[in-house]
Design a protein around this motif. Structure first.
Motif, PDB file in Angstrom:
ATOM      1  N   GLY A 155     -25.080 -81.498 -15.085  1.00 34.78           N
ATOM      2  CA  GLY A 155     -26.205 -80.834 -14.441  1.00 34.78           C
ATOM      3  C   GLY A 155     -27.335 -81.811 -14.199  1.00 34.78           C
ATOM      4  O   GLY A 155     -27.119 -83.011 -14.013  1.00 34.78           O
ATOM      5  N   TYR A 174     -25.675 -78.012 -18.521  1.00 32.32           N
ATOM      6  CA  TYR A 174     -24.456 -77.352 -18.970  1.00 32.32           C
ATOM      7  C   TYR A 174     -23.791 -78.245 -20.010  1.00 32.32           C
ATOM      8  O   TYR A 174     -23.954 -79.464 -20.010  1.00 32.32           O
ATOM      9  N   SER A 179     -18.758 -72.531 -19.433  1.00 33.15           N
ATOM     10  CA  SER A 179     -19.093 -72.047 -18.087  1.00 33.15           C
ATOM     11  C   SER A 179     -20.562 -71.682 -17.949  1.00 33.15           C
ATOM     12  O   SER A 179     -21.141 -71.803 -16.877  1.00 33.15           O
ATOM     13  N   GLU A 180     -21.182 -71.229 -19.041  1.00 30.79           N
ATOM     14  CA  GLU A 180     -22.550 -70.746 -18.912  1.00 30.79           C
ATOM     15  C   GLU A 180     -23.541 -71.903 -18.866  1.00 30.79           C
ATOM     16  O   GLU A 180     -23.401 -72.902 -19.577  1.00 30.79           O
ATOM     17  N   GLY A 181     -24.552 -71.765 -17.994  1.00 26.82           N
ATOM     18  CA  GLY A 181     -25.603 -72.757 -17.919  1.00 26.82           C
ATOM     19  C   GLY A 181     -26.641 -72.526 -18.994  1.00 26.82           C
ATOM     20  O   GLY A 181     -26.816 -71.408 -19.484  1.00 26.82           O
ATOM     21  N   ARG A 182     -27.340 -73.581 -19.373  1.00 29.51           N
ATOM     22  CA  ARG A 182     -28.376 -73.481 -20.389  1.00 29.51           C
ATOM     23  C   ARG A 182     -29.632 -74.176 -19.875  1.00 29.51           C
ATOM     24  O   ARG A 182     -29.562 -75.220 -19.233  1.00 29.51           O
TER      25      ARG A 182
END
Length: 421
Positions: A155, A174, A179-182
């Motif tokens: 990212g 990420y 799969s989930e973005g942070r």
């Protein structure tokens, strides 16, 4: 200031001074109680293209990150190829020959790392031709990536803050394989390993991916202010600004809270209009600077605002308005709050892209009195460009990084140093 001043602040409010006046940052060294000179030193090197986004210091070495390809010596006689990261000696401005890592994308954030290293974050995929996404730890002595530091991050990294051996990474980030973005991740500053015990729930409007724009840590290393697109943190309402207790491994949201920065108060062109923040050297207060393309008394757009850190719910102690021009960087010292960006004026609550009654001209850079919130007389000027993005205080003075080459009415390619008197 080094103390709370409730009586004085109440008096200022009564006289209307608050209304008239109405950014990593980790372990800031104590600042001398004096303004820096408005005349920059003549011996800093120049970056001749692109823009500077970040500054860090490791001993006598200043590391400069951004999006550029070339630097020169102070006298312009020697040219150096430098791909988005370079270094020079703070003592005399000499460009460090052995420090020339090649980043294939921009460096947006820097912080000092352990054992004579610097940690860089940005939007890159390779360093010196080797896969190294978004974050890298560089040995300042050799200019090479530190062996054993492998951060599984992808990212865009916009901000870094280190507290001891813990590294906080903010941006659109990420973790590889997930799969989930942070909006924020915590890593080991030594190895880059992801700390899975760090589980901060940042929620944005309409469940859009969260972006953390800036992180700043108090000088004692116990508190961190986060700015970003979120509207809640761990289920607690926090509109774009949240104070976190990082004194223990389990990070907690503090009771500090402000509703000044509503998500719909400024131009829709920005997913967040909060740009940077900095604690004063004692942690008594924090200053937040913004963009926003709007200007009106009471709005948070295109402002610098001081907030005390000791109470739970806070309205600004003071607000200084630019009159509709963006601020991107802030550095709070004992003597002044330095602000930089695309500004043309300060003390300008009645202007909207114009110079309103009572405003003062401050081209690209300025300084604000920490107590009153009014502009100080310090006025070196700089070519505005898109804006100044980076400040760094040191024992020699105030370092600045930007996208232009006129500073204090002199040629200074994108980097300069205002010395202490």
């Amino acid at each position: 200031m080094r103390r709370h001043l409730p009586v004085l602040l109440a008096a200022l409010a009564a006289t209307g001074a608050l209304l008239a006046a109405a950014t990593g940052h980790a372990y800031a060294e104590p600042s001398p109680p004096a303004l820096v000179s408005a005349d920059p030193v003549d011996w800093t090197p120049h970056i001749t293209d692109g823009e500077v986004w970040a500054l860090a210091r490791v001993g006598d070495v200043v590391v400069v990150g951004g999006h550029f390809t070339t630097a020169t010596s102070a006298d312009g006689k020697t040219t150096y190829k430098r791909k988005n990261l370079m270094a020079f000696r703070l003592s005399d401005g000499t460009v460090v020959d052995d420090f020339a890592p090649d980043f294939d994308g921009p460096v947006y954030a820097l912080t000092t790392g352990p054992d004579g290293s610097v940690i860089a974050g940005g939007d890159f995929d390779e360093v010196d031709g080797t896969d190294q996404r978004a974050i890298a730890r560089i040995d300042v002595a050799t200019g090479h990536a530190v062996p054993g530091f492998t951060a599984p991050v992808k990212g865009e990294v916009f901000t870094l803050a280190r507290s001891g051996r813990q590294l906080y990474v903010g941006g659109r980030v990420y973790v590889e394989g997930r799969s989930e973005g942070r909006g924020m991740i915590r890593l080991s500053a030594v190895t880059g390993e992801v700390d899975d015990t760090f589980d901060l729930d940042l929620a944005s409007p309409d469940d859009r991916p969260v972006k953390v724009q800036d992180l700043t840590v108090s000088a004692d290393g116990t508190r961190m202010l986060a700015l970003g697109t979120f509207v809640s943190v761990n289920g607690k309402p926090r509109s774009q600004a949240a104070m976190l207790d990082i004194s223990a491994p389990e990070v907690k949201v503090t009771g500090w809270h402000t509703d000044f920065y509503g998500v719909d108060k400024c131009s829709d062109d920005f997913n967040t209009y909060l740009r940077a923040a900095d604690f004063d050297p004692t942690g008594t207060y924090v200053v937040i600077v913004t963009s926003g393309h709007e200007s009106r008394v009471g709005l948070p757009c295109d402002t610098a605002a001081r907030f005390e850190t000791g109470a739970a719910t806070r309205k600004p102690t003071w607000i200084n308005y630019t009159g509709g021009n963006s601020l991107y960087a802030v550095e709070a010292t004992d003597a002044a709050v330095y602000v930089g960006g695309h500004l043309q004026w300060l003390d300008n609550p009645h202007g909207h892209k114009t110079m309103g009654a009572g405003a003062v001209v401050r081209k690209g850079i300025g300084a604000i009195d920490p107590v009153s919130g009014r502009a100080l007389a310090w006025n070196p000027t700089r070519t505005r460009g898109e804006g100044l993005r980076a400040f760094l205080t040191s024992g020699r003075g105030l370092l600045v990084g930007s996208d232009t080459d006129q500073l204090g009415h002199e040629y200074h390619g994108r980097v300069g140093l205002f010395p202490y008197p």
